[in-house]
Motif scaffolding. Structure first.
Motif, PDB file in Angstrom:
ATOM      1  N   MET A   1       0.846  -1.196   0.000  1.00 36.83           N
ATOM      2  CA  MET A   1       0.000   0.000   0.000  1.00 36.83           C
ATOM      3  C   MET A   1       0.885   1.252   0.000  1.00 36.83           C
ATOM      4  SD  MET A   1      -2.823   1.208   2.823  1.00 36.83           S
ATOM      5  CE  MET A   1      -3.611   2.798   2.703  1.00 36.83           C
ATOM      6  N   ILE A   2       0.620   2.214  -0.875  1.00 39.59           N
ATOM      7  CA  ILE A   2       1.392   3.443  -0.948  1.00 39.59           C
ATOM      8  C   ILE A   2       0.844   4.437   0.076  1.00 39.59           C
ATOM      9  CG2 ILE A   2       1.991   5.408  -2.409  1.00 39.59           C
ATOM     10  CD1 ILE A   2       1.852   3.534  -4.795  1.00 39.59           C
ATOM     11  N   GLN A   3       1.735   4.944   0.938  1.00 38.33           N
ATOM     12  CA  GLN A   3       1.335   5.909   1.941  1.00 38.33           C
ATOM     13  C   GLN A   3       1.220   7.295   1.318  1.00 38.33           C
ATOM     14  OE1 GLN A   3       0.550   5.534   5.173  1.00 38.33           O
ATOM     15  NE2 GLN A   3       0.853   3.327   5.168  1.00 38.33           N
ATOM     16  N   ALA A   4       0.166   8.037   1.682  1.00 35.98           N
ATOM     17  CA  ALA A   4       0.004   9.419   1.235  1.00 35.98           C
ATOM     18  C   ALA A   4       0.238  10.348   2.419  1.00 35.98           C
ATOM     19  CB  ALA A   4      -1.396   9.633   0.673  1.00 35.98           C
ATOM     20  N   HIS A   5       0.817  11.508   2.141  1.00 38.95           N
ATOM     21  CA  HIS A   5       1.144  12.460   3.189  1.00 38.95           C
ATOM     22  C   HIS A   5       0.708  13.851   2.785  1.00 38.95           C
ATOM     23  CE1 HIS A   5       3.536   9.498   5.419  1.00 38.95           C
ATOM     24  NE2 HIS A   5       3.740   9.015   4.214  1.00 38.95           N
ATOM     25  N   SER A   6       0.358  14.651   3.795  1.00 36.56           N
ATOM     26  CA  SER A   6      -0.160  15.986   3.546  1.00 36.56           C
ATOM     27  C   SER A   6       0.932  17.038   3.650  1.00 36.56           C
ATOM     28  CB  SER A   6      -1.265  16.320   4.556  1.00 36.56           C
ATOM     29  OG  SER A   6      -2.377  15.462   4.385  1.00 36.56           O
ATOM     30  N   ALA A   7       0.815  18.059   2.816  1.00 36.01           N
ATOM     31  CA  ALA A   7       1.656  19.244   2.906  1.00 36.01           C
ATOM     32  C   ALA A   7       0.762  20.429   2.567  1.00 36.01           C
ATOM     33  CB  ALA A   7       2.828  19.149   1.932  1.00 36.01           C
ATOM     34  N   PHE A   8       1.141  21.608   3.027  1.00 35.50           N
ATOM     35  CA  PHE A   8       0.361  22.806   2.739  1.00 35.50           C
ATOM     36  C   PHE A   8       1.148  23.684   1.766  1.00 35.50           C
ATOM     37  CE2 PHE A   8      -1.557  21.324   6.636  1.00 35.50           C
ATOM     38  CZ  PHE A   8      -2.901  21.517   6.382  1.00 35.50           C
ATOM     39  N   VAL A   9       0.514  24.025   0.661  1.00 36.85           N
ATOM     40  CA  VAL A   9       1.183  24.770  -0.404  1.00 36.85           C
ATOM     41  C   VAL A   9       0.411  26.047  -0.713  1.00 36.85           C
ATOM     42  CG1 VAL A   9       2.185  22.689  -1.424  1.00 36.85           C
ATOM     43  CG2 VAL A   9      -0.053  23.495  -2.210  1.00 36.85           C
ATOM     44  N   HIS A  10       1.131  27.034  -1.258  1.00 36.45           N
ATOM     45  CA  HIS A  10       0.556  28.319  -1.620  1.00 36.45           C
ATOM     46  C   HIS A  10       0.611  28.494  -3.134  1.00 36.45           C
ATOM     47  CE1 HIS A  10       0.752  29.998   2.571  1.00 36.45           C
ATOM     48  NE2 HIS A  10       1.693  29.067   2.661  1.00 36.45           N
ATOM     49  N   PRO A  11      -0.474  28.947  -3.769  1.00 37.68           N
ATOM     50  CA  PRO A  11      -0.383  29.278  -5.192  1.00 37.68           C
ATOM     51  C   PRO A  11       0.720  30.312  -5.405  1.00 37.68           C
ATOM     52  CG  PRO A  11      -2.675  29.296  -4.454  1.00 37.68           C
ATOM     53  CD  PRO A  11      -1.830  29.187  -3.220  1.00 37.68           C
ATOM     54  N   ALA A  12       1.526  30.120  -6.425  1.00 39.07           N
ATOM     55  CA  ALA A  12       2.626  31.058  -6.690  1.00 39.07           C
ATOM     56  C   ALA A  12       2.105  32.479  -6.841  1.00 39.07           C
ATOM     57  CB  ALA A  12       3.387  30.624  -7.940  1.00 39.07           C
ATOM     58  N   PRO A  43      -2.904  39.518   0.957  1.00 40.33           N
ATOM     59  CA  PRO A  43      -3.762  39.559   2.153  1.00 40.33           C
ATOM     60  C   PRO A  43      -4.903  38.553   2.047  1.00 40.33           C
ATOM     61  CG  PRO A  43      -3.246  41.790   1.411  1.00 40.33           C
ATOM     62  CD  PRO A  43      -2.740  40.859   0.342  1.00 40.33           C
ATOM     63  N   GLY A  44      -5.097  37.814   3.103  1.00 41.33           N
ATOM     64  CA  GLY A  44      -6.176  36.838   3.147  1.00 41.33           C
ATOM     65  C   GLY A  44      -5.886  35.541   2.434  1.00 41.33           C
ATOM     66  N   ALA A  45      -4.710  35.418   1.806  1.00 41.34           N
ATOM     67  CA  ALA A  45      -4.381  34.182   1.090  1.00 41.34           C
ATOM     68  C   ALA A  45      -4.266  33.014   2.056  1.00 41.34           C
ATOM     69  CB  ALA A  45      -3.087  34.363   0.309  1.00 41.34           C
ATOM     70  N   GLN A  46      -4.787  31.878   1.664  1.00 40.52           N
ATOM     71  CA  GLN A  46      -4.765  30.678   2.491  1.00 40.52           C
ATOM     72  C   GLN A  46      -4.075  29.535   1.742  1.00 40.52           C
ATOM     73  OE1 GLN A  46      -5.828  30.427   5.694  1.00 40.52           O
ATOM     74  NE2 GLN A  46      -6.298  32.619   5.625  1.00 40.52           N
ATOM     75  N   PRO A  47      -3.298  28.724   2.446  1.00 45.44           N
ATOM     76  CA  PRO A  47      -2.672  27.573   1.784  1.00 45.44           C
ATOM     77  C   PRO A  47      -3.687  26.472   1.510  1.00 45.44           C
ATOM     78  CG  PRO A  47      -2.184  27.532   4.124  1.00 45.44           C
ATOM     79  CD  PRO A  47      -2.925  28.815   3.874  1.00 45.44           C
ATOM     80  N   PHE A  48      -3.334  25.587   0.614  1.00 39.73           N
ATOM     81  CA  PHE A  48      -4.157  24.429   0.277  1.00 39.73           C
ATOM     82  C   PHE A  48      -3.460  23.160   0.746  1.00 39.73           C
ATOM     83  CE2 PHE A  48      -5.433  27.674  -2.705  1.00 39.73           C
ATOM     84  CZ  PHE A  48      -6.804  27.501  -2.836  1.00 39.73           C
ATOM     85  N   ARG A  49      -4.286  22.170   1.119  1.00 35.57           N
ATOM     86  CA  ARG A  49      -3.735  20.871   1.508  1.00 35.57           C
ATOM     87  C   ARG A  49      -3.459  20.051   0.244  1.00 35.57           C
ATOM     88  NH1 ARG A  49      -3.892  17.659   6.097  1.00 35.57           N
ATOM     89  NH2 ARG A  49      -5.321  19.136   7.109  1.00 35.57           N
ATOM     90  N   LEU A 132       9.793  14.912  -1.560  1.00 38.54           N
ATOM     91  CA  LEU A 132       8.987  16.053  -1.155  1.00 38.54           C
ATOM     92  C   LEU A 132       8.360  15.847   0.209  1.00 38.54           C
ATOM     93  CD1 LEU A 132       7.142  16.835  -4.509  1.00 38.54           C
ATOM     94  CD2 LEU A 132       9.302  17.770  -3.662  1.00 38.54           C
ATOM     95  N   THR A 133       8.143  14.606   0.585  1.00 32.17           N
ATOM     96  CA  THR A 133       7.489  14.330   1.865  1.00 32.17           C
ATOM     97  C   THR A 133       8.468  14.264   3.019  1.00 32.17           C
ATOM     98  OG1 THR A 133       7.535  12.035   1.127  1.00 32.17           O
ATOM     99  CG2 THR A 133       5.433  13.171   1.009  1.00 32.17           C
ATOM    100  N   ASP A 134       9.772  14.436   2.756  1.00 32.72           N
ATOM    101  CA  ASP A 134      10.756  14.436   3.841  1.00 32.72           C
ATOM    102  C   ASP A 134      10.833  15.802   4.495  1.00 32.72           C
ATOM    103  OD1 ASP A 134      11.355  11.830   3.554  1.00 32.72           O
ATOM    104  OD2 ASP A 134      13.353  12.102   2.719  1.00 32.72           O
ATOM    105  N   LEU A 135       9.759  16.227   5.135  1.00 35.76           N
ATOM    106  CA  LEU A 135       9.776  17.476   5.878  1.00 35.76           C
ATOM    107  C   LEU A 135      10.453  17.235   7.212  1.00 35.76           C
ATOM    108  CD1 LEU A 135       6.208  18.816   5.099  1.00 35.76           C
ATOM    109  CD2 LEU A 135       8.324  19.092   3.812  1.00 35.76           C
ATOM    110  N   ILE A 136      10.909  18.332   7.795  1.00 33.37           N
ATOM    111  CA  ILE A 136      11.712  18.214   9.008  1.00 33.37           C
ATOM    112  C   ILE A 136      10.916  17.609  10.155  1.00 33.37           C
ATOM    113  CG2 ILE A 136      12.769  19.620  10.833  1.00 33.37           C
ATOM    114  CD1 ILE A 136      14.533  19.101   8.459  1.00 33.37           C
ATOM    115  N   CYS A 137      11.527  16.637  10.827  1.00 29.50           N
ATOM    116  CA  CYS A 137      10.935  16.051  12.014  1.00 29.50           C
ATOM    117  C   CYS A 137      11.860  16.334  13.198  1.00 29.50           C
ATOM    118  CB  CYS A 137      10.711  14.554  11.829  1.00 29.50           C
ATOM    119  SG  CYS A 137      12.183  13.644  11.331  1.00 29.50           S
ATOM    120  N   VAL A 138      11.396  16.001  14.387  1.00 24.54           N
ATOM    121  CA  VAL A 138      12.162  16.239  15.603  1.00 24.54           C
ATOM    122  C   VAL A 138      13.079  15.050  15.843  1.00 24.54           C
ATOM    123  CG1 VAL A 138      11.984  16.535  18.093  1.00 24.54           C
ATOM    124  CG2 VAL A 138      10.399  17.710  16.582  1.00 24.54           C
TER     125      VAL A 138
END
Length: 328
Positions: A1-12, A43-49, A132-138
């Protein structure tokens, strides 16, 4: 099974130049953006999942549940970007092409702050092999010595689940899980190095940038007006006593307990990995998948200590922390 992971991105298009050569233009790839230009989020811009699935060949595709694109569409990194906020915070980010007309999006490796201006420091080609899914962990770097329940210190890579670790608040506690990830030590992935003795540590302490250290404050000047605070290692970097180390690769190890604990690494207090939906979403996929299998439904609360953010850790505060620790 392929794991999916979330990230938050902003339109350029939500990050445009407010001062510089490309006035009014959105952030774009190498050759289309000019270092020195100053950007500001709309102003008011929100990221997308964005839900990402890493395929067996190392490529990435949009997964089910994403707010952007269509499941199965390819995601391609266009550029690696380094921004410096007007608050002094450096942000590493990836510019992504979502394919099939999905447009360009910016994936920051730490959050963008509204009403903050960001100067473009560097932009270069993206490493096609960067997960891309290797975001910083503790995490602690290999070689870090962890204090056991009997007072002995053991290198973190020699520990095994079930080992009794000394915790600050709950005495000896068995470690439930140990994760390992090998990452390229550059940009947001470059570890923070604390020289011996700077914070009372017995030897050089090497941790991931977002790792929070438990600081005991002494004297009249106390950040946040409290005696004990948690501070992300990256906020303590002064370029001398505490530095970022770039180059090569780093083996990061994470420790999980039944609760979010404060443990002792090289003799000083630091946090364990806190496991909840937000932190698991930021882990490398192989670590996140194993945690979800081993600890379904686990949702830990942060240690009660006060966290001092970037807004509180200025040059004066950093000097007080380092001076107070070295003066013990």
């Amino acid at each position: 099974m392929i794991q999916a992971h979330s990230a938050f991105v902003h339109p350029a298009r939500d990050l445009t130049v407010v001062s510089g050569a490309n006035l009014g233009d959105p952030i774009a790839g190498e050759g289309a953006s000019e270092p020195g230009d100053v950007y500001r989020p709309r102003p008011g811009a929100q990221p997308f999942r964005l839900r990402l699935a890493r395929m067996a060949d190392g490529s990435h595709r949009i997964a089910e549940g994403s707010e952007l694109g269509r499941p199965g569409d390819a995601v391609r990194p266009l550029a690696e970007v380094t921004l410096m906020g007007s608050d002094g915070e450096q942000v590493e980010a990836l510019l992504l092409d979502l394919g099939n007309g999905g447009g360009d999006y910016l994936l920051p490796l730490s959050p963008l702050v509204p009403r903050t201006e960001y100067t473009l420091l560097r932009i270069g080609p993206a490493d096609a092999g960067l997960p891309l899914t290797d975001l910083i962990c503790v995490s602690f770097a290999a070689g870090t010595r962890i204090t056991l329940a009997d007072g002995r210190q053991e290198r973190i890579e020699h520990l095994a689940p079930g080992a009794n670790i000394l915790t600050r608040d709950h005495g000896p506690q068995p470690v439930r899980w140990i994760g390992k990830a090998t990452l390229r030590a550059r940009g947001a992935f470059a570890p923070v190095v604390v020289r011996p003795g700077v914070l009372g540590n017995d030897a050089e302490l090497i941790v991931s940038p977002h790792h929070r250290l438990f600081i005991y404050q002494r004297g009249a000047y106390r950040i946040g007006g409290v005696a004990e605070i948690l501070v992300q290692a990256k906020h303590l970097v002064d370029g001398e006593a505490i530095q970022r180390r770039e180059g090569g690769f780093v083996d990061y190890y994470s420790l999980v307990f039944d609760r979010h604990e404060i443990i002792f690494a090289e003799g000083i207090a630091a946090e364990s990995l806190m496991v909840n939906e937000a932190t698991v979403a930021q882990l490398p996929p192989e670590l996140a998948g194993e945690l979800l299998r081993r600890f379904p439904g686990l949702s830990q609360s942060q240690h009660f200590g006060t966290e001092a953010g970037r807004d509180l850790i200025d040059e004066k505060a950093r000097a007080a922390i380092l001076g107070g620790q070295k003066g013990d």
